[in-house]
Write a protein that holds these residues in place. Structure first.
Motif, PDB file in Angstrom:
ATOM      1  N   PRO A 158      14.652  32.289  23.987  1.00  0.00           N
ATOM      2  CA  PRO A 158      13.334  32.214  23.444  1.00  0.00           C
ATOM      3  C   PRO A 158      13.195  33.256  22.168  1.00  0.00           C
ATOM      4  N   SER A 159      14.194  34.002  21.874  1.00  0.00           N
ATOM      5  CA  SER A 159      14.176  34.718  20.697  1.00  0.00           C
ATOM      6  C   SER A 159      14.615  34.041  19.565  1.00  0.00           C
ATOM      7  N   VAL A 160      15.243  32.888  19.528  1.00  0.00           N
ATOM      8  CA  VAL A 160      15.609  31.883  18.458  1.00  0.00           C
ATOM      9  C   VAL A 160      14.577  30.700  18.252  1.00  0.00           C
ATOM     10  N   LYS A 161      14.082  30.422  19.248  1.00  0.00           N
ATOM     11  CA  LYS A 161      13.335  29.081  19.469  1.00  0.00           C
ATOM     12  C   LYS A 161      12.473  28.752  18.399  1.00  0.00           C
ATOM     13  N   ALA A 162      11.822  29.789  17.515  1.00  0.00           N
ATOM     14  CA  ALA A 162      10.893  29.488  16.326  1.00  0.00           C
ATOM     15  C   ALA A 162      11.704  28.713  15.432  1.00  0.00           C
ATOM     16  N   LYS A 163      12.996  28.843  15.216  1.00  0.00           N
ATOM     17  CA  LYS A 163      13.665  27.991  14.189  1.00  0.00           C
ATOM     18  C   LYS A 163      13.362  28.716  12.747  1.00  0.00           C
ATOM     19  N   ASP A 164      13.485  30.011  13.044  1.00  0.00           N
ATOM     20  CA  ASP A 164      13.255  30.765  11.495  1.00  0.00           C
ATOM     21  C   ASP A 164      14.777  30.901  11.016  1.00  0.00           C
ATOM     22  N   SER A 165      15.392  30.075  11.069  1.00  0.00           N
ATOM     23  CA  SER A 165      16.839  29.843  10.241  1.00  0.00           C
ATOM     24  C   SER A 165      16.538  29.402   8.946  1.00  0.00           C
ATOM     25  N   TYR A 166      17.714  29.048   8.121  1.00  0.00           N
ATOM     26  CA  TYR A 166      18.131  29.081   6.856  1.00  0.00           C
ATOM     27  C   TYR A 166      19.097  28.280   6.264  1.00  0.00           C
ATOM     28  N   THR A 167      18.882  27.361   5.611  1.00  0.00           N
ATOM     29  CA  THR A 167      20.156  26.393   5.086  1.00  0.00           C
ATOM     30  C   THR A 167      20.195  26.973   3.579  1.00  0.00           C
ATOM     31  N   ALA A 168      21.394  26.887   3.144  1.00  0.00           N
ATOM     32  CA  ALA A 168      21.726  27.311   1.854  1.00  0.00           C
ATOM     33  C   ALA A 168      22.516  26.232   1.164  1.00  0.00           C
ATOM     34  N   LEU A 169      22.148  25.555   0.174  1.00  0.00           N
ATOM     35  CA  LEU A 169      23.138  24.562  -0.592  1.00  0.00           C
ATOM     36  C   LEU A 169      23.604  25.542  -1.827  1.00  0.00           C
ATOM     37  N   LEU A 170      24.982  25.730  -1.960  1.00  0.00           N
ATOM     38  CA  LEU A 170      25.536  26.372  -2.835  1.00  0.00           C
ATOM     39  C   LEU A 170      26.579  25.883  -3.748  1.00  0.00           C
ATOM     40  N   TYR A 171      26.495  26.384  -4.917  1.00  0.00           N
ATOM     41  CA  TYR A 171      27.155  25.751  -6.152  1.00  0.00           C
ATOM     42  C   TYR A 171      27.608  26.696  -7.013  1.00  0.00           C
ATOM     43  N   TYR A 172      28.908  26.699  -7.142  1.00  0.00           N
ATOM     44  CA  TYR A 172      29.602  27.821  -7.904  1.00  0.00           C
ATOM     45  C   TYR A 172      30.217  27.100  -9.214  1.00  0.00           C
ATOM     46  N   PRO A 173      29.706  27.365 -10.288  1.00  0.00           N
ATOM     47  CA  PRO A 173      30.177  26.424 -11.615  1.00  0.00           C
ATOM     48  C   PRO A 173      31.495  26.669 -11.875  1.00  0.00           C
ATOM     49  N   GLU A 174      32.009  25.794 -12.690  1.00  0.00           N
ATOM     50  CA  GLU A 174      33.283  25.869 -13.298  1.00  0.00           C
ATOM     51  C   GLU A 174      33.286  26.881 -14.137  1.00  0.00           C
ATOM     52  N   THR A 175      34.066  27.883 -14.391  1.00  0.00           N
ATOM     53  CA  THR A 175      34.427  28.986 -14.892  1.00  0.00           C
ATOM     54  C   THR A 175      35.558  29.241 -15.435  1.00  0.00           C
ATOM     55  N   THR A 176      35.854  30.330 -16.518  1.00  0.00           N
ATOM     56  CA  THR A 176      37.225  30.866 -16.631  1.00  0.00           C
ATOM     57  C   THR A 176      37.672  31.822 -15.767  1.00  0.00           C
ATOM     58  N   VAL A 177      38.762  32.296 -15.845  1.00  0.00           N
ATOM     59  CA  VAL A 177      39.493  33.217 -15.086  1.00  0.00           C
ATOM     60  C   VAL A 177      39.044  34.588 -15.440  1.00  0.00           C
ATOM     61  N   GLU A 178      38.699  34.745 -16.932  1.00  0.00           N
ATOM     62  CA  GLU A 178      38.344  35.997 -17.495  1.00  0.00           C
ATOM     63  C   GLU A 178      36.938  36.441 -16.809  1.00  0.00           C
ATOM     64  N   SER A 179      36.128  35.528 -16.678  1.00  0.00           N
ATOM     65  CA  SER A 179      34.853  35.971 -16.198  1.00  0.00           C
ATOM     66  C   SER A 179      34.896  36.549 -14.643  1.00  0.00           C
ATOM     67  N   PHE A 180      36.017  36.510 -13.920  1.00  0.00           N
ATOM     68  CA  PHE A 180      35.952  37.355 -12.547  1.00  0.00           C
ATOM     69  C   PHE A 180      36.267  38.765 -12.987  1.00  0.00           C
ATOM     70  N   ASN A 181      36.468  39.257 -14.058  1.00  0.00           N
ATOM     71  CA  ASN A 181      36.833  40.531 -14.529  1.00  0.00           C
ATOM     72  C   ASN A 181      35.463  41.224 -14.254  1.00  0.00           C
ATOM     73  N   GLN A 182      34.251  40.767 -14.308  1.00  0.00           N
ATOM     74  CA  GLN A 182      33.153  41.229 -13.995  1.00  0.00           C
ATOM     75  C   GLN A 182      32.207  41.057 -12.765  1.00  0.00           C
TER      76      GLN A 182
END
Length: 339
Positions: A158-182
């Protein structure tokens, strides 16, 4: 297949009509969530063909021109439906997560309308089907967990039946190794609600913090979802079930030869689809009495689920990433109406 770092749970065995098979799989599920809070799930309701179609949709969605994505851009005012990129909303873009996302909820809820791309009925149909079938698996897992602490299977439904849930489609773009420094792809965090069902492509990068505080790679396994406990489920079970920190970092790089003959190291793009189970907006979440014991004294005060989720989503938009740990004093000080 290499040895997985999480237990593999078979959903088809959880819902088996053979009581012994189902009970044994539920025992394994509960112990896994007590120990690490993460599992690999096989035997889900989705065929490989359907998941291939969903991932094809994701590739097409995020390849749309930016003006088309801006037409369905989400915000706190749109209850976090639609497209957003943390680098565009964050107060400090230089530290925001390297990703784009598209959020959608229960399409039958008129109070929180989804922002659908125009002239693409197959996308709406398939995403809605994905939402509904994840909700069904979520219910079956909740039933299994409540049964294992001596409660009727329908206790939490009963505490979840309202379907107040959430789908997230996720995209992590191609990038450089250096970008992960920040900026990483997703900063360390725990999830907000009950359970998360995550479907990955073949590109890695997900890491989970183990009991020793070390970050351990959680590579995708073909045909398996990754399922983890989130904060409000852990709260219901008085922390007996672990809501574990995780993040997305750079996967192994690809080496490419450029037109001028030079060699470059590239971090490949990554796509994923996450279904975040949440309680009803007005549900008051507090530890179940059966989970308060001498070994587990009451750890949490009651919290309204809708406020908790809204506050954390707002934090994500404001900061472009989530805090590593969440505590109730992070809620806004002013009174916030439950959505």
């Amino acid at each position: 297949m290499a040895n997985p770092i999480f237990p593999i749970i078979d959903y088809s065995r959880i819902v088996s009509k053979d009581a012994t098979i189902a009970s044994n799989e539920k025992d394994k599920l509960f112990r896994s969530f007590q120990d690490v809070g993460f599992i690999y799930l096989k035997g889900s309701l989705f065929t490989d063909e359907f998941m291939n179609t969903i991932f094809s949709h994701i590739h097409k969605l995020f390849a749309l021109p930016e003006e088309q994505k801006l037409a369905i851009e989400g915000s706190e005012k749109t209850t976090f439906r639609g497209w957003f990129a943390p680098v565009k909303t964050a107060q400090n873009p230089e530290s925001a997560d390297q990703k784009e996302a598209y959020g959608l909820g229960n399409d039958a809820d008129p109070t929180r309308p989804n922002l659908w791309p125009k002239d693409w009925p197959e996308f709406r149909q398939d995403c809605s089907r994905f939402f509904e079938q994840c909700f069904q698996m979520h219910l079956d897992i909740l039933r299994a967990l409540t049964e294992k602490v001596g409660l009727p299977q329908e206790t939490l439904v009963p505490s979840v039946k309202a379907k107040d849930s959430y789908t997230a489609l996720l995209y992590y773009p191609e990038t450089t190794v250096e970008s992960f420094n920040q900026r990483v792809r997703s900063a360390p965090h725990t999830d907000f609600g009950t359970l998360t069902l995550l479907f990955n492509d073949s590109v890695g990068g997900l890491q989970v913090r183990n009991k020793q505080g070390e970050w351990i790679d959680a590579p995708p396994i073909p045909g398996h979802a990754i399922v983890n406990v989130a904060d409000l489920l852990s709260r219901w079970f008085n922390s007996q079930l672990k809501s574990t920190e995780h993040r997305v970092v750079a996967p192994p790089v690809e080496t490419r030869r450029l037109e001028d003959g030079l060699v470059a190291s590239v971090v490949p793009a990554r796509y994923a689809i996450a279904w975040f189970g949440h309680p009803n907006r007005d549900a008051v979440i507090k530890p179940l009495e059966e989970c308060i014991t001498a070994d587990y004294p009451q750890k949490f005060e009651p919290v309204v689920a809708g406020k908790h989720v809204k506050e954390r989503m707002a934090r994500l938009l404001d900061e472009g990433k989530l805090p590593e740990k969440w505590s109730d004093d992070m809620h806004r000080k002013e009174v916030v109406a439950v959505p």
